[in-house]
Design an enzyme around this catalytic site. Structure first.
Site, PDB file in Angstrom:
ATOM      1  N   GLU A   1    -122.136 -25.947 -92.412  1.00  0.00           N
ATOM      2  CA  GLU A   1    -121.677 -26.437 -91.704  1.00  0.00           C
ATOM      3  C   GLU A   1    -120.010 -25.881 -92.352  1.00  0.00           C
ATOM      4  OE1 GLU A   1    -118.757 -29.506 -90.093  1.00  0.00           O
ATOM      5  OE2 GLU A   1    -120.721 -30.888 -91.490  1.00  0.00           O
TER       6      GLU A   1
ATOM      7  N   CYS B   1    -113.758 -31.711 -90.072  1.00  0.00           N
ATOM      8  CA  CYS B   1    -114.326 -30.588 -89.575  1.00  0.00           C
ATOM      9  C   CYS B   1    -114.697 -30.959 -88.265  1.00  0.00           C
ATOM     10  CB  CYS B   1    -115.754 -30.851 -90.511  1.00  0.00           C
ATOM     11  SG  CYS B   1    -116.708 -32.186 -89.989  1.00  0.00           S
TER      12      CYS B   1
END
Ligand code: NDP
Length: 686
Positions: free
Chosen positions: A263, A302
């Site tokens: 990720e 994120c």
């Protein structure tokens, strides 16, 4: 690096059930608030081969001795323990630059994820180490050879390399599914905030809840740990694109086809619908959502919004409203009253973000934010990573490149004008894969068009309007039950998503054989496997006593026209197929009037139920109900009732899944279903 009177922690790694102090070459870790050293970190004294071996030899067997249900119980105790002791973590969390609100997302959000996985495991996973994937598949004419898919825990270890921004949640969101699956973990937090992860790991270790070798912690570099991975292991990474490439292409990871979950960079978009006018509730929702997602964790998320896509006709209004809202953000020491946004994690990170802002400014004008001389409350801007919200506006979004490629990991976002929905989709896609996009619209057509255009480029879509905004969990919140991850630039990995997150740590295997062999293996009886006959009715036998395959065949019962009419008038269901011979005959599915499906179910229950008080506590529902053949007046039905699966639920009762087949006088199946009952664990009746 500034020194203060504050105690400097020598960060220890927790390896092979021992705390290994930071080595002599330890590097200082700076506070985000003032640059003072808060910890010293080095993993040079850690023997990484021994770490991997300890996880395999001690942690792995200990977890495999438990079932999914057992491990769910362990997660719950762990979550409870952390919840009881979390207060100490909050104080330390300020040093990472987090405000109290940011810390709640990290600390309580992480603990909440543990609780959620404990609950998911308890509700959705069996009391065994084999998970079934899909139904039994008939593979032969006579039914003696069948197949199905099973999933079993990897016989390996998980290595979690985490980002600095969520030292607690980042660890727990990966730990929860791995432990539930039965795979021991080696956690390597980002060094900049490892002191907070280490404090949480110390709480876990001190609880004594986890067996030896189930959790190890590396504070400092990863050493040669990846040299020791096998094809049964998993590496899960969160961080930059560059590091993900280094790890993914590590020779041992590549050679062994070690599972790799990444990720990383994500240029998430917030899109204002073409239907939204200034002054409408949706307009205000959009401004609130974008401002929050730019400033929570100082934009070091994120999922933070990086690109703000707005219809060209509305962009001036959005720009003005957003600038006004962001100008009210108070940047400073997160411990100081009134501060609403803390610093970036450090001076290096601020420099990195400033460089990226420069790259963006080649294509965008600055709308708001003093990049070089931020106003800071209660702190020295030169010592901490302070940066105000920076709002940019793209000059020519279609020609821009950096806008769609450069992730400035701070409170930075760029306004982008679009022409129509097709254009909005095209611009969003130029991010080449993101974790999440938010669309604010009240028009279902706009929402549907955006969603279809964006879905394959995103892991999550957050579509809000005035009806849902009040209860929305927000653009930036990954939820335990929903997938977190994204394709392409975002890494191609998937985390969370409920039990989906556990599947990453399981191997799917197709198994073929006879129904009898597969019943024992899968803990799941299917037609064709031997039936078990007992002298006592299964409704009189306690949960433990019931055997898979235990079966009764009931006496027959004839369904008369009077029964059908009585049922119709009694329930009010006088549908023509049961009451009007001519109309029923005209229906291609029926030979004439037929019995109600619910009448068949009711008569079936009347045939198999044993009425006296006993271990069966409740009817919990039906699954997979199918009516396969009509029952006409004067047909005779009978029932086969078989124990299909047993799942303990708690100390008092378990769930029994029964395979039910209703047949007619010709032996033809008229209905099949799975009946669920809750049964007491001990026999309650003689
Ligand atoms: P990094 O990729 O540098 O670090 C992430 C993790 O990888 C840390 O634990 C780090 O450890 C470790 N690591 C770094 N290099 C290696 C290596 N060669 N071998 C093994 N492990 C390694 O990312 P940062 O956290 O420094 O953030 C940099 C940028 O990445 C941000 O500015 C942002 O753009 C992006 N990012 C994106 C995130 C997202 O989820 N989208 C999350 C975090 C960052 P150590 O700390 O010891 O170096």
């Amino acid at each position: 690096m500034k020194q203060t009177g504050r105690k400097i922690v020598k960060l220890a790694s927790y390896a092979y059930s021992r705390w290994i102090d930071a080595a002599a070459d330890a590097q200082p870790v700076a506070s985000a608030i003032d640059g003072a050293t808060v910890a010293l970190a080095s993993s040079s004294d850690v023997d990484f081969a021994a770490v991997a071996q300890h996880a395999r030899q001690r942690g792995l067997p200990a977890l495999r001795r438990l079932t999914f249900q057992g491990r769910a119980g362990l997660l719950k105790k762990l979550a409870q323990h952390l919840s009881d002791h979390k207060a100490a973590l909050y104080d330390l969390s300020f040093q990472t630059g987090a405000t109290k609100r940011d810390s709640a997302i990290d600390i309580d959000g992480g603990i909440g994820t543990l609780f959620a996985y404990a609950g998911l495991g308890r509700r959705e996973l069996p009391d065994s180490n084999i998970l079934l994937d899909g139904p039994l598949l008939p593979l032969s004419r006579q039914g003696s050879f069948v197949g199905r898919h099973i999933e079993t825990p990897l016989d390996g270890i998980a290595i979690h390399v985490n980002a600095y921004n969520f030292p607690c949640w980042g660890m727990l969101e990966k730990l929860a599914p791995a432990l539930l699956a039965g795979v021991p973990c080696i956690v390597k937090p980002a060094t900049q905030t490892a002191y907070l992860t280490a404090a949480m790991v110390r709480l876990i270790v001190d609880s004594g809840l986890l067996p030896e070798g189930v959790l190890q912690l590396i504070c400092g570099r990863l050493g040669d740990l990846l040299d020791h991975v096998t094809g049964q292991d998993l590496v899960s990474f969160t961080g930059s694109l560059e590091t993900s490439l280094v790890l993914r292409n590590h020779p041992a990871v590549a050679r062994n086809a070690t599972r790799f979950v990444a990720e990383r960079d994500s240029l998430n978009a917030a899109i204002l619908g073409t239907d939204v006018a200034p002054g409408s509730p949706e307009f205000d929702i959009f401004i609130r959502e974008v401002a929050r997602e730019m400033t929570v964790k100082a934009g070091q998320k994120c999922t933070a919004v990086r690109r703000i896509l707005v219809p060209a006709a509305t962009i001036d209004a959005v720009s003005g409203a957003l600038a006004e809202k962001l100008s009210r953000v108070v940047v400073g020491d997160p411990r100081v009253e009134g501060v609403t946004m803390g610093p970036l994690v450090g001076l290096d990170q601020r420099e990195d973000v400033r460089r990226r802002i420069e790259a963006l400014r080649a294509e965008a004008d600055l709308v708001l934010g003093d990049i070089d001389n931020p106003a800071v409350k209660g702190a020295d801007a030169a010592r901490g990573g302070y940066l105000p919200p920076i709002l940019l506006r793209a000059r020519d979004p279609k020609q821009a490149a950096a806008l769609h490629q450069v992730e400035a990991f701070g409170p930075v976002a760029t306004l982008v004008a679009y022409d129509d929905v097709t254009d909005a989709v095209a611009l969003s896609r130029r991010g080449e894969g993101s974790l999440v996009a938010t669309a604010v619209t009240r028009d279902p057509e706009v929402a549907a068009e955006l969603a279809f255009g964006l879905a394959s480029y995103h892991g999550r879509l957050h579509l809000i309007d005035r009806d849902s905004a009040g209860e929305s969990t927000g653009h930036g919140s990954p939820l335990p039950g929903l997938v977190h991850g994204g394709p392409g630039r975002a890494g191609g990995g998937e985390e969370l998503g409920g039990i989906r997150g556990v599947h990453h740590y399981l191997q799917r295997t197709a198994v073929q054989g006879s129904p009898a062999l597969l019943t024992r293996l899968a803990g799941h009886w299917n037609k064709g496997a031997p039936e078990v006959a007992e002298n006592i009715h299964p409704f009189r036998r306690g949960f433990e006593a019931l055997a898979l395959g235990e079966t009764i065949h009931t006496r027959p019962r004839t369904v008369t026209l009077a029964d059908i009419e009585h049922f119709a008038h009694f329930t009010g269901d006088t549908f023509y197929a049961h009451m009007d011979e001519a109309a029923a005959k005209a229906n291609p599915f029926f030979p004439g009037r037929v019995a109600h499906g619910y009448l068949i179910l009711s008569f079936a229950a009347g045939l198999f139920v044993e009425p006296a008080p006993g271990p069966v506590l409740a009817n919990y529902g039906l699954d997979s109900l199918r009516f396969l053949k009509p029952v006409s007046p004067d047909d005779t039905i009978a029932v086969r009732l078989t124990v299909k699966q047993k799942s303990p639920r708690n100390a008092d009762y378990g769930e029994v899944r029964w395979d039910v087949e209703v047949t007619n006088q010709n032996g033809e199946t008229v209905a099949t279903y799975e009946l669920l009952t809750l049964n007491a664990l001990t026999e309650r009746a003689a």
